[in-house]
Enzyme design. Structure first.
Site, PDB file in Angstrom:
ATOM      1  N   GLU A  85       0.815  -1.216   0.000  1.00 54.60           N
ATOM      2  CA  GLU A  85       0.000   0.000   0.000  1.00 54.60           C
ATOM      3  C   GLU A  85       0.850   1.267   0.000  1.00 54.60           C
ATOM      4  O   GLU A  85       1.564   1.540   0.966  1.00 54.60           O
ATOM      5  CB  GLU A  85      -0.929   0.025   1.224  1.00 54.60           C
ATOM      6  CG  GLU A  85      -1.989  -1.056   1.204  1.00 54.60           C
ATOM      7  CD  GLU A  85      -2.952  -0.913   0.038  1.00 54.60           C
ATOM      8  OE1 GLU A  85      -3.402   0.226  -0.243  1.00 54.60           O
ATOM      9  OE2 GLU A  85      -3.249  -1.940  -0.582  1.00 54.60           O
ATOM     10  N   SER A 108     -12.673   4.459   3.351  1.00 49.76           N
ATOM     11  CA  SER A 108     -11.972   5.611   2.801  1.00 49.76           C
ATOM     12  C   SER A 108     -12.393   6.896   3.508  1.00 49.76           C
ATOM     13  O   SER A 108     -11.562   7.770   3.786  1.00 49.76           O
ATOM     14  CB  SER A 108     -12.264   5.710   1.304  1.00 49.76           C
ATOM     15  OG  SER A 108     -11.578   6.794   0.734  1.00 49.76           O
ATOM     16  N   ASP A 112     -16.010   2.556   0.553  1.00 50.61           N
ATOM     17  CA  ASP A 112     -16.150   4.013   0.635  1.00 50.61           C
ATOM     18  C   ASP A 112     -16.169   4.487   2.086  1.00 50.61           C
ATOM     19  O   ASP A 112     -15.596   5.533   2.414  1.00 50.61           O
ATOM     20  CB  ASP A 112     -17.426   4.476  -0.072  1.00 50.61           C
ATOM     21  CG  ASP A 112     -17.345   4.338  -1.585  1.00 50.61           C
ATOM     22  OD1 ASP A 112     -16.237   4.139  -2.112  1.00 50.61           O
ATOM     23  OD2 ASP A 112     -18.411   4.420  -2.233  1.00 50.61           O
ATOM     24  N   GLU A 172      -5.707   3.979   8.441  1.00 48.28           N
ATOM     25  CA  GLU A 172      -5.310   3.487   7.115  1.00 48.28           C
ATOM     26  C   GLU A 172      -5.084   1.977   7.135  1.00 48.28           C
ATOM     27  O   GLU A 172      -5.463   1.276   6.186  1.00 48.28           O
ATOM     28  CB  GLU A 172      -4.044   4.197   6.637  1.00 48.28           C
ATOM     29  CG  GLU A 172      -3.618   3.788   5.241  1.00 48.28           C
ATOM     30  CD  GLU A 172      -4.624   4.172   4.180  1.00 48.28           C
ATOM     31  OE1 GLU A 172      -5.023   3.272   3.390  1.00 48.28           O
ATOM     32  OE2 GLU A 172      -5.025   5.339   4.129  1.00 48.28           O
TER      33      GLU A 172
END
Length: 117
Positions: A22, A92, A89, A63
């Protein structure tokens, strides 16, 4: 003691995988490395310095959780699924809220340092 050792190994493995896979995790680790000395320059008290670093750590934690959600969701199906998309979503959005919160902490501390507040 053995359970603690295994948990430590799992933590290390999770961090290594997240760092390798990531870009956002790598960027947040760079931000943390930068935040450590900057917190000492900007923070007006020891507690404020700790808060500044903790705000960046909070972003990294969120995160990592978001990454875990995304990896699990991708494992469930690679097809477009409306519900899975919404879950991603929300993860996020959690990262976004953590970033805004951390940014506000830093802006407040900078204003405090320069005497605006």
């Amino acid at each position: 003691m053995l359970r603690l050792w295994r948990a430590t190994i799992n933590t290390r493995n999770g961090l290594v995988f997240a760092i390798r896979s990531e870009q956002a995790v790598r960027e947040e680790l760079v931000a943390l490395v930068i935040a450590l000395p900057l917190a000492w320059l900007i923070g007006t008290t020891a507690m404020r310095r700790i808060e500044l670093v903790a705000a960046v750590v909070m972003v990294l934690i969120v995160e990592l959780l978001n990454t875990a959600i995304e990896k699990l969701a991708d494992r469930l199906t690679t097809d477009h699924d409306l519900q899975i998309g919404r879950v991603k979503d929300m993860g996020s959005a959690a990262v976004g809220v953590a970033l805004v919160t951390a940014g506000l902490f830093w802006l407040f501390s900078i204003a405090e340092r320069i005497g605006v507040i």
